[in-house]
Design a protein around this motif. Structure first.
Motif, mmCIF file in Angstrom:
data_model
loop_
_atom_site.group_PDB
_atom_site.id
_atom_site.type_symbol
_atom_site.label_atom_id
_atom_site.label_comp_id
_atom_site.label_asym_id
_atom_site.label_seq_id
_atom_site.Cartn_x
_atom_site.Cartn_y
_atom_site.Cartn_z
ATOM 1 N N LYS A 122 -53.148 66.973 -39.938
ATOM 2 C CA LYS A 122 -51.963 67.747 -40.307
ATOM 3 C C LYS A 122 -50.809 66.877 -40.790
ATOM 4 C CE LYS A 122 -52.449 72.132 -38.023
ATOM 5 N NZ LYS A 122 -53.911 72.140 -37.978
ATOM 6 N N VAL A 123 -50.812 65.620 -40.426
ATOM 7 C CA VAL A 123 -49.733 64.720 -40.836
ATOM 8 C C VAL A 123 -50.144 63.905 -42.059
ATOM 9 C CG1 VAL A 123 -48.355 62.735 -40.072
ATOM 10 C CG2 VAL A 123 -48.722 64.680 -38.528
ATOM 11 N N GLY A 124 -51.430 63.779 -42.274
ATOM 12 C CA GLY A 124 -51.917 63.004 -43.414
ATOM 13 C C GLY A 124 -51.779 61.510 -43.160
ATOM 14 N N ARG A 125 -51.624 60.781 -44.247
ATOM 15 C CA ARG A 125 -51.398 59.335 -44.133
ATOM 16 C C ARG A 125 -50.018 59.113 -43.514
ATOM 17 N NH1 ARG A 125 -50.243 55.225 -49.214
ATOM 18 N NH2 ARG A 125 -49.516 53.509 -47.909
ATOM 19 N N ILE A 126 -49.974 58.307 -42.480
ATOM 20 C CA ILE A 126 -48.681 58.076 -41.821
ATOM 21 C C ILE A 126 -47.915 56.968 -42.530
ATOM 22 C CG2 ILE A 126 -47.553 57.322 -39.692
ATOM 23 C CD1 ILE A 126 -49.767 58.713 -38.136
#
Lengths: 385, 385, 385, 385
Positions: D150-154
């Protein structure tokens, strides 16, 4: 702490757990003058009851509450049941000389409440009514601030108690939604808390205008054997009539000249247990939100001009009521802790033979307001108390 | 933009400034079909009026409003005055065929409002009533979300409009506190806004119960010549009676089955211009706070389980109504901007000969609710509209 | 206000609009000792420039900035352009004796900044650098509180300036993302603001450690002719290298013993223009969030025990800097208003021949810190200023 | 639940209480495969120890930890002591084959940590390191959201852990302020938590730059016999040197390309236990504040345009990790509950012979980062891990 007080609890669901936890924890975090002993747990379904008692350490089980309340080895009867069952048990317990720790709301109606109070007084037993929110550090500290004059003359009380657990029209017709078991909907369940807080913090109410409504008239029948915390399975396709209100608004006058509003609902989508109040006075104001119960907002006209603003007080310091018994400042406590505070104060009241509040007298006054509300909603006019 | 619309404004205090700013700024940030020209400013005190006109660039001044409204070089009459002066000026302006941009609340009573509406309609002039909050990007976007079905069936409207500018008992008896000039207190001043928003976002109201009160009965007389934004000097020691309410609560039913509450007060210590509303529906909920007018909170039952929560939407993106005309996302706008939006929409409505809302029809409906409220407070019972 | 000051502006996009609005509005809300006249607008694309000038009321247009700065009818040169164009124009303007109102960041490097400052000083022109956030009522009031001793000895500065406009890897390679036009990324654009605030509120910085990174190395080429507020179209499929950093972190020591941190990024999904800072001191603390720029949070150890908490101050009262010139308390202002405050102070500084801050001296100090940061990031060690 | 696990605890102050509570409560709210038995409490001051043991129900007391760890009737050694005492006890316990439940931070240095890990692994005992914040429902749910994509690449980790308990220069020189007992200040105490969360939620760290400082160099000596939760009496007038840092900032790179910042301090006036973090990624962002630990903020780029915003999720629903074991949605839990979750998971890990995290391996990795920080602060340059 050599003295002991034997507790018998009736009910083992949501409130049975919350009360058991409180009886267990109170002596761990408070220096009690007597130790509560989890003596007997009482309920109708023996199998579930037994599991409950084993888990929580209740020494005995009993399926007949009449035996429990007459048992000589019980000092305190803890009524952790819905309101339709309070009256009979409380009367019997009081007549047996047992102290009573009773869930809210007190009763189904004023008549019951009056008798419950009278019998308790006649038999000189302690009676405590578990409007637990009073004993959050924030609310107790708000009371202290008001008593200390920090708010001045109170102008406004504004309160909403909002939940959303029956927004789904297929949520089943649990006992909370039927008049014979619940007497009323959020007016009883939620506004009883709100009126207790208003009485505690603002004062007595003199007039009530009320508006109630139903958004969903019929629901699937509930399989009560499966009911838990605000939930239950449905019983096939059959539907039954919702016989309590879905929402209740009140406008009130207080005897001291303040005015107030209440809003209680189970249809506020997004609000889970959203009890919020605002108090505005001639010297300052106070705001509280139960979902952020470790916080209190305070506005003071005594602050220097330009720097006035609502202060977000974290009521986790030793100066705040009850908070010093737990963790260092900034380490928050939760919903269940107010039950522990109640047990601690109740045990002290028994030991010292002092009055604990709220009690059945307070409960009676609450029921009077709630009944006046229902009456007002029917008459579509203001009711004078 | 070769077309021009000549504006004549009556009033040069708080609202005179806010309107002048809007007439000036609208063509800078919006592509208007006609350019508003600040033609004539009208007021009674020539010296102050002249200063005002010079500062804001009004070409002419005029101390007799009757001359203003009959002047052939005026297209729009902007009534930036208290409510007791709207009726006469609006009627005269409409009869002269002038379009009307009128401050709120519309009038002193329903009778005036009905006539104002009728005469405007008869003379086919545009009439706009400046309930400006509708035109904040947040409120306009909330309306869009409701229209798009994101909230579903509305259950609850909950609104408070709280100020604190007369908590001090020595605050003088300004025109807002006397019935002959203001008709009512916060019921007129604040609840008119709130009812407008409720009509806009929820729908028509069918019943009203109201409670009003006075906390301070007498105040020092005001030196009106010194009056400014919610302030004035006092006139010696003499005191006069406060003849409007200090606070007004309402509970209402909407025709669509929703219920609602309103709270309007000038005694909410710490609240400066605290207009907040909450809307709860079967699919989602919306919260708004005018003091954080660039934000809107939205809860959606369509969000994935576990991730549902009130979203803090910053309504500063180009997708939000009006917002794209200002600055990049995250750069907020202020109170005055809604006036600019109103002017832009008003100029377009004149140019395109379309209806702009809210107008005197909406204002009449608001006054009906407010009057029903005052009647209900007197009768202590529900009034059916 | 008979005196006039003729303004010539270079640039007519985002900042051109924001500055034009400020020149127009300042005399309407402030009593200025001289009236700014919107004399000449300058830009390279004649058609767009003409539209801009007509809309905003600039009397003349000019496509050659050299003619503008040498024109005898110009008193003030307003440089509303990207940083790569400041140096040449500022030098020329100063040499012509024009006062300079310059957008931030001051320059591409320290060498330019030093010369810009020197030439302005040599020619005794006023120089103002538009770090506008200083002139929000909240920040200006924070400064006053610190100067009044309310915060005591400062321990910590903690600041983040977060945006998210280039999270999409297909966002084009606009001028902000190329070293030749922007010098650096958020270190220049955002941290210049943050360092200005730190200098203003905390004091001078003595050491810098910095970490920079790139999350997206290549992007589609931008069609600069279409560029607007933080946006542009792409030019087909071709991609180019991003030659500035995407994010920059700094840890600093202040000369007074405080320590501080900075975080500037264009990759903070959900943050549009999120400039927030926190200041912690021996007597109190202050928090600010530009997206809620009308608010300031203040914690005071002088508050009574138990009632200490972060106060949410609405800086909209007359006691707050600049706020009294706008609307009554609780009626918020927006992003653009700080520009108006800057113009008002700049006009006064010219009239009274006083120094206005921040100016090119402050800008030079900022650039020194930013350059030290870039150097530190390269060396991977602390740099002493 | 017939199996039992006998626990021996060393330490009976703040953490002794928090752990005892957890051992007691875990079987009441979780269905554990084995029941923890509060067997033996160990400490040096017999009188206080005895009171503690009686209150909490520890069956036996023991003043020599060596006897405790070698006692055959102990399955689990709970080390509830400061970090300077972990090493020796943990080694001895592991060699006796006891499972270890250890307070954080793991050790005084990397060398100790490596040996602690090795010996535990050699003796095949379970080792759990009590970075309890991982087991709040909010943090555990954040982890799930990140794992679910849900956050993808941080891109960014931003964390502050701020307290204010030593702002007063006369606060005494307790064990936390001396290197021989604490090894370091907030870098050890607070950043150990923060680094654990970063490892858990973002990933491994590859480089560290650190800045530390001391605001108060000397303090009154502490009377350690009186020490409690972050407090103690002073010992006369004598002062001693503070030998650990008062605040520690770090900037880091993660192996996955994200960058991060840490701020740990005991000088953030107004922050009591203020642990906050922010995670920004290519698809969404997550914010957390330990003082509002029942809430999580989440921004999703997948939300419809215009309605994107940070959602305030109350992590009190049954879908949230651990939350369903407590109360209905909206009824919050507190600081102590994460300890209960840890006990529940630890007991399961022993029963099922699975690995529980964080453990000594995680603790070693944390100590490596913290040591690299201290080294970086001394060298004034980046340290590569």
């Amino acid at each position: 702490m050599t003295k002991e007080l034997n507790v018998g609890i009736v009910g083992y669901k949501f409130m049975g757990r919350a009360h058991s936890n409180a009886w267990l924890k109170a002596p761990l975090f408070f220096d009690l003058p007597a130790k509560p002993v989890l003596k007997t747990a009482c309920g109708r379904q023996e199998k579930s009851l037994k599991e409950f008692a084993e888990k929580w350490g209740w020494e005995n089980i009993e399926t007949d509450w009449k035996k429990l309340v007459s048992s000589p080895d019980i000092d305190i009867v803890d009524i952790a049941l819905p309101q339709n069952l309070h009256y009979e048990i409380a009367l019997a317990a009081a007549k047996e000389g047992k102290h009573i720790f009773c869930e809210k709301p007190l009763s189904m109606n004023r008549k019951q409440a009056e008798e419950m109070l009278r019998v308790c007084e006649d038999h000189k037993v302690k009676h405590y009514l578990n409007h637990n929110y009073r004993r959050t550090p924030s609310v107790a500290f708000a009371k202290k601030m008001i008593d200390d004059g920090k708010v001045g003359r109170i102008f406004h009380w504004r309160c909403a108690y909002q939940q959303d657990w029956i927004v789904d029209p297929d949520f089943p017709l649990t006992w909370q939604l039927r008049k014979e078991t619940a007497q009323a909907g959020p007016q009883w369940d939620l506004n009883s808390h709100a009126v207790d807080l208003a009485h505690y913090l603002v004062g007595d109410i003199s007039t009530v205008s009320c508006l109630t409504t139903n958004f969903i008239k019929e629901r699937p029948l509930a399989d009560e054997t499966t009911s838990g915390n605000l939930s239950a399975a449905t019983l096939g396709d059959q539907r039954g009539e919702v016989t309590v209100e879905d929402a209740a608004l009140m406008m009130v006058q207080f005897k001291n000249g303040a005015i107030g509003s209440f809003e209680a609902t189970r249809f506020a989508t997004g609000r889970k247990n959203g009890l919020r109040f605002e108090i505005y006075g001639s010297k300052g104001s106070i705001l509280f939100d139960m979902e952020r119960m470790n916080e209190l907002q305070y506005y003071s006209l005594a602050d220097e001009e330009g720097t006035q603003g609502f202060r977000l007080i974290q009521t986790t310091e030793t100066v705040h009521p009850y908070a010093g018994h737990w963790w260092p400042a900034g380490h928050i406590i939760g919903y269940e802790h107010a039950f522990v505070h109640a047990v601690a104060d109740f045990v002290s009241a028994i030991n010292n033979d002092t009055i604990i509040e709220p009690n059945f007298y307070d409960g009676l006054k609450i029921i009077e307001v709630l009944e006046a509300g229902i009456e007002s909603a029917g008459l579509k006019k203001q009711v004078v108390l």
